[in-house]
Design a protein around this motif. Structure first.
Motif, PDB file in Angstrom:
ATOM      1  N   LEU A 183       0.741  -1.117  -0.017  1.00 46.23           N
ATOM      2  CA  LEU A 183      -0.013  -0.025  -0.099  1.00 46.23           C
ATOM      3  C   LEU A 183       0.922   1.118  -0.133  1.00 46.23           C
ATOM      4  O   LEU A 183       1.483   1.649   1.031  1.00 46.23           O
ATOM      5  N   SER A 184       1.175   1.734  -1.255  1.00 43.82           N
ATOM      6  CA  SER A 184       2.336   2.650  -1.362  1.00 43.82           C
ATOM      7  C   SER A 184       1.839   4.013  -0.628  1.00 43.82           C
ATOM      8  O   SER A 184       2.948   4.867  -0.476  1.00 43.82           O
ATOM      9  N   LYS A 185       0.705   4.270  -0.777  1.00 46.32           N
ATOM     10  CA  LYS A 185       0.315   5.512  -0.118  1.00 46.32           C
ATOM     11  C   LYS A 185      -1.140   5.589   0.710  1.00 46.32           C
ATOM     12  O   LYS A 185      -1.780   4.707   0.170  1.00 46.32           O
ATOM     13  N   PHE A 186      -1.005   6.244   1.797  1.00 46.65           N
ATOM     14  CA  PHE A 186      -2.197   6.418   2.527  1.00 46.65           C
ATOM     15  C   PHE A 186      -2.440   7.862   2.779  1.00 46.65           C
ATOM     16  O   PHE A 186      -1.794   8.499   3.503  1.00 46.65           O
ATOM     17  N   VAL A 187      -3.772   8.465   2.476  1.00 48.51           N
ATOM     18  CA  VAL A 187      -4.126   9.804   2.345  1.00 48.51           C
ATOM     19  C   VAL A 187      -5.156   9.987   3.343  1.00 48.51           C
ATOM     20  O   VAL A 187      -6.267   9.341   3.139  1.00 48.51           O
ATOM     21  N   MET A 188      -5.025  11.114   4.404  1.00 47.55           N
ATOM     22  CA  MET A 188      -5.917  11.377   5.195  1.00 47.55           C
ATOM     23  C   MET A 188      -6.694  12.715   4.670  1.00 47.55           C
ATOM     24  O   MET A 188      -6.234  13.518   4.126  1.00 47.55           O
ATOM     25  N   SER A 189      -8.254  12.600   4.772  1.00 45.76           N
ATOM     26  CA  SER A 189      -8.905  13.649   4.136  1.00 45.76           C
ATOM     27  C   SER A 189      -8.565  14.998   4.787  1.00 45.76           C
ATOM     28  O   SER A 189      -8.554  15.062   6.054  1.00 45.76           O
ATOM     29  N   GLN A 190      -8.537  15.903   4.005  1.00 48.00           N
ATOM     30  CA  GLN A 190      -8.541  17.331   4.621  1.00 48.00           C
ATOM     31  C   GLN A 190      -9.770  18.066   4.314  1.00 48.00           C
ATOM     32  O   GLN A 190      -9.777  19.176   4.685  1.00 48.00           O
ATOM     33  N   ASN A 191     -10.679  17.548   3.932  1.00 49.63           N
ATOM     34  CA  ASN A 191     -11.906  18.240   3.805  1.00 49.63           C
ATOM     35  C   ASN A 191     -13.137  17.914   4.734  1.00 49.63           C
ATOM     36  O   ASN A 191     -13.526  16.747   4.594  1.00 49.63           O
ATOM     37  N   SER A 192     -13.442  18.721   5.544  1.00 50.56           N
ATOM     38  CA  SER A 192     -14.147  18.435   6.578  1.00 50.56           C
ATOM     39  C   SER A 192     -15.699  18.100   6.070  1.00 50.56           C
ATOM     40  O   SER A 192     -16.602  17.628   6.723  1.00 50.56           O
ATOM     41  N   CYS A 193     -16.099  18.737   4.867  1.00 50.97           N
ATOM     42  CA  CYS A 193     -17.260  18.523   4.150  1.00 50.97           C
ATOM     43  C   CYS A 193     -17.684  17.199   3.545  1.00 50.97           C
ATOM     44  O   CYS A 193     -18.682  16.917   3.110  1.00 50.97           O
ATOM     45  N   LEU A 194     -16.451  16.473   3.454  1.00 49.90           N
ATOM     46  CA  LEU A 194     -16.813  15.080   2.983  1.00 49.90           C
ATOM     47  C   LEU A 194     -17.407  14.324   3.787  1.00 49.90           C
ATOM     48  O   LEU A 194     -17.660  14.481   5.111  1.00 49.90           O
ATOM     49  N   ASP A 195     -18.351  13.341   3.241  1.00 44.21           N
ATOM     50  CA  ASP A 195     -19.034  12.421   4.000  1.00 44.21           C
ATOM     51  C   ASP A 195     -18.551  11.370   4.935  1.00 44.21           C
ATOM     52  O   ASP A 195     -17.614  10.382   4.201  1.00 44.21           O
ATOM     53  N   PHE A 196     -18.271  11.404   6.091  1.00 46.56           N
ATOM     54  CA  PHE A 196     -17.234  10.780   6.975  1.00 46.56           C
ATOM     55  C   PHE A 196     -17.677   9.228   7.048  1.00 46.56           C
ATOM     56  O   PHE A 196     -17.043   8.345   7.412  1.00 46.56           O
ATOM     57  N   ARG A 197     -18.830   9.041   6.397  1.00 47.89           N
ATOM     58  CA  ARG A 197     -19.248   7.568   6.233  1.00 47.89           C
ATOM     59  C   ARG A 197     -18.641   6.854   5.012  1.00 47.89           C
ATOM     60  O   ARG A 197     -18.626   5.736   4.832  1.00 47.89           O
ATOM     61  N   LEU A 198     -17.937   7.580   4.231  1.00 48.88           N
ATOM     62  CA  LEU A 198     -17.566   7.206   2.874  1.00 48.88           C
ATOM     63  C   LEU A 198     -16.034   7.111   2.873  1.00 48.88           C
ATOM     64  O   LEU A 198     -15.342   6.595   2.091  1.00 48.88           O
ATOM     65  N   HIS A 199     -15.570   7.875   3.898  1.00 47.45           N
ATOM     66  CA  HIS A 199     -13.803   7.944   3.818  1.00 47.45           C
ATOM     67  C   HIS A 199     -13.243   7.427   5.183  1.00 47.45           C
ATOM     68  O   HIS A 199     -14.012   7.483   6.265  1.00 47.45           O
ATOM     69  N   GLY A 200     -12.273   6.808   5.063  1.00 51.07           N
ATOM     70  CA  GLY A 200     -11.651   6.062   6.476  1.00 51.07           C
ATOM     71  C   GLY A 200     -10.403   6.836   6.841  1.00 51.07           C
ATOM     72  O   GLY A 200      -9.785   7.765   6.051  1.00 51.07           O
ATOM     73  N   GLY A 201     -10.177   6.848   8.074  1.00 52.73           N
ATOM     74  CA  GLY A 201      -9.180   7.316   8.973  1.00 52.73           C
ATOM     75  C   GLY A 201      -7.979   6.318   9.279  1.00 52.73           C
ATOM     76  O   GLY A 201      -8.114   5.368   8.286  1.00 52.73           O
ATOM     77  N   LEU A 202      -7.094   6.476  10.246  1.00 49.25           N
ATOM     78  CA  LEU A 202      -6.073   5.880  10.441  1.00 49.25           C
ATOM     79  C   LEU A 202      -6.513   4.360  10.668  1.00 49.25           C
ATOM     80  O   LEU A 202      -5.763   3.395  10.747  1.00 49.25           O
ATOM     81  N   LYS A 203      -7.737   4.336  11.357  1.00 46.21           N
ATOM     82  CA  LYS A 203      -8.094   2.964  11.858  1.00 46.21           C
ATOM     83  C   LYS A 203      -8.202   1.907  10.883  1.00 46.21           C
ATOM     84  O   LYS A 203      -8.255   0.736  11.104  1.00 46.21           O
ATOM     85  N   GLU A 204      -8.143   2.559   9.452  1.00 49.98           N
ATOM     86  CA  GLU A 204      -8.224   1.417   8.415  1.00 49.98           C
ATOM     87  C   GLU A 204      -6.911   0.613   8.240  1.00 49.98           C
ATOM     88  O   GLU A 204      -6.847  -0.380   7.674  1.00 49.98           O
ATOM     89  N   LEU A 205      -5.797   1.158   8.782  1.00 55.16           N
ATOM     90  CA  LEU A 205      -4.559   0.655   8.840  1.00 55.16           C
ATOM     91  C   LEU A 205      -4.437  -0.524   9.801  1.00 55.16           C
ATOM     92  O   LEU A 205      -3.463  -1.391   9.661  1.00 55.16           O
ATOM     93  N   ASN A 206      -5.510  -0.581  10.838  1.00 61.74           N
ATOM     94  CA  ASN A 206      -5.455  -1.241  11.927  1.00 61.74           C
ATOM     95  C   ASN A 206      -5.094  -2.859  11.621  1.00 61.74           C
ATOM     96  O   ASN A 206      -4.014  -3.577  12.128  1.00 61.74           O
ATOM     97  N   GLY A 207      -5.919  -3.527  10.781  1.00 64.52           N
ATOM     98  CA  GLY A 207      -5.640  -4.804  10.456  1.00 64.52           C
ATOM     99  C   GLY A 207      -4.684  -5.372   9.310  1.00 64.52           C
ATOM    100  O   GLY A 207      -4.676  -6.271   8.937  1.00 64.52           O
ATOM    101  N   LEU A 208      -4.067  -4.168   8.671  1.00 62.06           N
ATOM    102  CA  LEU A 208      -3.296  -4.333   7.626  1.00 62.06           C
ATOM    103  C   LEU A 208      -1.790  -4.805   8.145  1.00 62.06           C
ATOM    104  O   LEU A 208      -0.756  -4.089   7.743  1.00 62.06           O
ATOM    105  N   THR A 209      -1.741  -5.890   8.665  1.00 58.73           N
ATOM    106  CA  THR A 209      -0.319  -6.241   9.274  1.00 58.73           C
ATOM    107  C   THR A 209       0.556  -7.028   8.627  1.00 58.73           C
ATOM    108  O   THR A 209       1.785  -7.024   8.751  1.00 58.73           O
ATOM    109  N   LYS A 210       0.218  -7.391   7.155  1.00 58.76           N
ATOM    110  CA  LYS A 210       1.014  -7.812   6.162  1.00 58.76           C
ATOM    111  C   LYS A 210       1.691  -6.737   5.258  1.00 58.76           C
ATOM    112  O   LYS A 210       2.386  -7.056   4.502  1.00 58.76           O
ATOM    113  N   LEU A 211       1.687  -5.495   5.675  1.00 62.28           N
ATOM    114  CA  LEU A 211       2.092  -4.492   4.776  1.00 62.28           C
ATOM    115  C   LEU A 211       3.629  -4.804   4.942  1.00 62.28           C
ATOM    116  O   LEU A 211       4.252  -4.785   5.950  1.00 62.28           O
TER     117      LEU A 211
END
Length: 287
Positions: A183-211
């Motif tokens: 996973l070469s890149k992980f981008v945190m959203s900078q737009n507070s207007c985005l629907d937070f139900r559709l974009h993920g935060g750092l917790k999306e990295l939690n289970g990716l232990t094989k990186l």
């Protein structure tokens, strides 16, 4: 190679794979692996006789810099995707393709898809039907976001997005792709207007232990409350990462909170004697 040996090798391999150099070549319907000489592709047309070999598994369009102006027009791209249902490997990099047809979702056998160096801004959501896909390469594409149902790509191992400068956020559900190794890149959203139900935060990295290999995390914040969110990434278990870049938002610093928050930084680093980390880069700026 001696001409006689070359001819014999070509004869033996004729029913399995071939490279096309001219429009006049005969195409055997049993061909499974096809590549094209770059000069042949200057016409941007796939020979119509190729379509009778509808069980092709490998479709390779090699690129050479001196032919950068060559590419595939929309109709030809659509024809390739619609006609060869058994493709396992599809390499369309540097083909000047702007739009990927939604019919790509019917290539259920596809395991490797390279769309790098194309002016693609959006992928069709139908691409998430490719449940056997293992490699998706988007190197240097101006793509803005990944498909919202990316969690359906359950066998994805390699997601390459280097130099995708326009990517605005990561989709929710990315963390369900537990087979991911690249996973070469992980981008945190900078737009507070985005629907937070559709974009993920750092917790999306939690289970990716094989990186493993290289990972760049962009859009981090200096806020003290960000430390708890950083812990959700479970970065301490990413012991196979070798090169890690952490980028904070440059204008996200005030006099009461200058510099990197030590607690956040600690939470974002792989830990332990077994860690393969060789290079760590800390940046200011979202780019």
């Amino acid at each position: 190679m001696h001409d006689l040996m070359h001819d014999l090798t070509k004869l033996i391999a004729a029913s399995d794979g071939t490279t096309f150099y001219s429009k006049g070549e005969d195409i055997h319907e049993k061909i499974r692996h096809v590549s094209f000489d770059r000069t042949f592709l200057l016409s941007s047309r796939i020979p119509t006789s190729l379509y009778k070999a509808n069980k092709i598994r490998t479709f390779l369009l090699p690129s050479e810099s001196r032919y950068e102006y060559a590419g595939l027009d929309k109709s030809t791209c659509n024809a390739i995707v619609s006609s060869f249902k058994f493709i396992r490997l599809l390499d369309l990099h540097k083909m000047n393709i702007e739009t990927i047809p939604s019919s790509i979702g019917k290539l259920w056998h596809l395991r490797y898809l390279n769309l790098s160096n194309n002016p693609i801004e959006m992928l069709p959501n139908s691409i998430t039907r490719l449940h056997n896909l293992q490699t998706l390469r988007l190197f240097e594409c101006p793509i803005k976001q990944l498909p919202k149902d990316i969690n359906k790509l359950v066998n994805l191992k390699y997601l390459e997005m280097n130099k995708c400068w326009h990517l605005t956020h990561m989709p929710r559900g990315l963390g369900q792709l537990t087979k991911l190794q690249t996973l070469s890149k992980f981008v945190m959203s900078q737009n507070s207007c985005l629907d937070f139900r559709l974009h993920g935060g750092l917790k999306e990295l939690n289970g990716l232990t094989k990186l493993r290999g290289t990972l760049k995390i962009k859009g981090l914040r200096h806020e003290k409350e960000f430390a708890s969110k950083s812990k959700n990434s479970n970065m301490k278990e990413k012991i196979h990462l070798q090169d890690l870049t952490l980028s904070w938002i440059e204008d996200d610093v005030d006099e009461s909170n200058i510099g990197y928050n030590e607690e956040s930084l600690e939470a974002l680093l792989p830990h332990g004697p077994l860690s393969d980390l060789q290079q760590l880069c800390l940046n200011e700026g979202f780019g």
